[in-house]
Design a protein around this motif. Structure first.
Motif, PDB file in Angstrom:
ATOM      1  N   GLU A  31       6.291  57.243  24.743  1.00 46.52           N
ATOM      2  CA  GLU A  31       6.905  56.444  25.819  1.00 46.52           C
ATOM      3  C   GLU A  31       6.522  56.986  27.203  1.00 46.52           C
ATOM      4  N   SER A  57      12.678  53.175  25.410  1.00 43.96           N
ATOM      5  CA  SER A  57      14.030  53.677  25.613  1.00 43.96           C
ATOM      6  C   SER A  57      14.088  54.293  27.009  1.00 43.96           C
ATOM      7  N   ARG A  74      23.211  56.311  19.513  1.00 48.60           N
ATOM      8  CA  ARG A  74      22.426  57.302  18.766  1.00 48.60           C
ATOM      9  C   ARG A  74      23.313  58.145  17.846  1.00 48.60           C
ATOM     10  N   ARG A  89      15.194  67.580  17.299  1.00 50.02           N
ATOM     11  CA  ARG A  89      14.271  66.929  18.250  1.00 50.02           C
ATOM     12  C   ARG A  89      15.090  66.023  19.152  1.00 50.02           C
ATOM     13  N   ASN A  92      18.834  59.259  16.657  1.00 48.13           N
ATOM     14  CA  ASN A  92      18.359  57.934  17.013  1.00 48.13           C
ATOM     15  C   ASN A  92      19.360  56.896  16.526  1.00 48.13           C
ATOM     16  N   VAL A 116      16.456  52.483  14.752  1.00 50.96           N
ATOM     17  CA  VAL A 116      15.237  53.295  14.677  1.00 50.96           C
ATOM     18  C   VAL A 116      15.152  54.023  13.329  1.00 50.96           C
TER      19      VAL A 116
HETATM   20  O1  EAX Z   1      12.582  53.913  21.892  1.00 45.95           O
HETATM   21  O2  EAX Z   1      12.005  58.494  21.236  1.00 45.95           O
HETATM   22  C1  EAX Z   1      13.001  57.993  20.704  1.00 45.95           C
HETATM   23  O3  EAX Z   1      13.748  58.636  19.969  1.00 45.95           O
HETATM   24  C2  EAX Z   1      13.325  56.546  20.977  1.00 45.95           C
HETATM   25  O4  EAX Z   1      14.613  56.238  20.572  1.00 45.95           O
HETATM   26  C3  EAX Z   1      12.312  55.668  20.250  1.00 45.95           C
HETATM   27  O5  EAX Z   1      11.022  55.988  20.734  1.00 45.95           O
HETATM   28  C4  EAX Z   1      12.580  54.177  20.529  1.00 45.95           C
END
Ligand code: EAX
Length: 308
Positions: free
Chosen positions: A55, A73, A131, A152, A192, A196
């Motif tokens: 991202e 995100s 999450r 993580r 997450n 996800v």
């Molecule tokens: O946007 O990096 C993540 O844990 C995000 O939730 C995932 O890439 C979806």
């Protein structure tokens, strides 16, 4: 002279999740809407599964024009637009209705407008979901159970701080590296939304899921100014409508997975702890608020709390 049909402009749309995910549902709605409204003048190619990078890399791509539209995100967004960190505070929102209401209000619009100060176009707030924590080691019922666990996190300072306060060992990492890191045991866990976890088959590498709901994870449809600043008003409006359609479709899919996803994860062998008391988690992450407000003030936070 016969009129030549003008070649369609192809738009690249990137995201990190699989082509069965809620982001993909949103990407398809974007594509369908833009192609229909523009009568084929624009076509859209979806690049799923992080094929254009993580991202953070994709956001950089928007700034330099190597990608046109990204669904991401808020994870790495604060590194570019620090005003958005407020949305990453744990336990800020209690429900989907509340979060959606704030993001759809003048507050959400103001934050979208901020993107343009940082070489990005904020098209619409979309959704990732609340999450939850998964791991390969043990059942987690309280913050004490996370002691020493290598979790993580996204590349997000607020999230890292929250997990540090909980007692875990946060390891920031881009999403495309995560599955392998879990598989190889570089990290023990991750967090997450159900969306996800389902889309990524995390049950293959994670036995335990605790429904901590520790933070609402917004998503955003971002555009490249290099593309969008060159459009006329009508074209820009098509893009905005496409982004709005993408959000509606994504939210509907998030809601569906909230209803059906946990059963699916259990059917795939995950042990799911549903009756989590949020109070000790909330208490553990409280210092993250102090650190945040000492750095960024509390104006926006107060406004969100008033609205929510
Ligand atoms: O946007 O990096 C993540 O844990 C995000 O939730 C995932 O890439 C979806």
């Amino acid at each position: 002279m016969a009129l030549q049909a003008q070649a369609a402009t192809n738009i690249s749309l990137g995201h990190t999740l699989s082509s069965t995910s809620h982001y993909s549902v949103g990407a398809e709605a974007f594509k369908e809407t833009l192609e229909r409204l523009s009568d084929g003048a624009f076509t859209v190619t979806e690049h799923a599964s992080g094929s254009l990078g993580g991202e953070r890399e994709m956001i950089e791509g928007l700034q330099i024009g190597t990608v046109d539209v990204v669904i991401t995100s808020s994870g790495p967004l604060g590194n570019f637009v620090p005003e958005t960190y407020v949305l990453d505070l744990p336990f800020l929102f209690e429900s989907y209705d509340q979060a959606r209401c704030v993001l759809d209000s003048d507050i959400g619009d103001e934050l979208l407008a901020k993107m343009s100060d940082h070489g990005l176009v904020g098209m619409a707030w979309s959704e990732n979901g609340f999450r939850h924590l998964t791991n390969s080691q043990r059942e987690i019922a309280s913050p004490a159970d996370t002691e020493g666990l290598r979790v993580r996190t996204m590349e997000n300072a607020v999230h890292q701080e929250a997990f540090r306060q909980m007692g875990a060992r946060p390891t920031p990492m881009a999403f495309p590296e995560l599955f392998t890191a879990l598989q190889q045991g570089t990290v023990d866990g991750q967090e997450n939304p159900i969306t996800v976890i389902v889309a990524t088959n995390f049950w293959e590498v994670q036995d335990y899921l605790s429904l901590t709901g520790h933070v609402y994870s917004p998503a955003i449809v971002l555009g490249s100014p290099i593309l969008l600043d060159g459009l006329n008003d009508e074209e820009r409006d098509w893009f905005m409508q496409a982004a709005a359609a993408s959000v509606d479709a994504t939210r509907e899919e998030v809601s569906r997975l909230e209803r059906e996803g946990v059963a699916l994860l259990e059917a795939n062998g995950m042990t799911v702890k549903t009756d989590i008391d949020p109070a000790p988690f909330q208490q553990a992450v409280e210092p993250a608020y102090e650190i945040f407000t000492s750095q960024y003030g509390s104006d926006m936070l107060d406004r969100i709390r008033e609205k929510a």
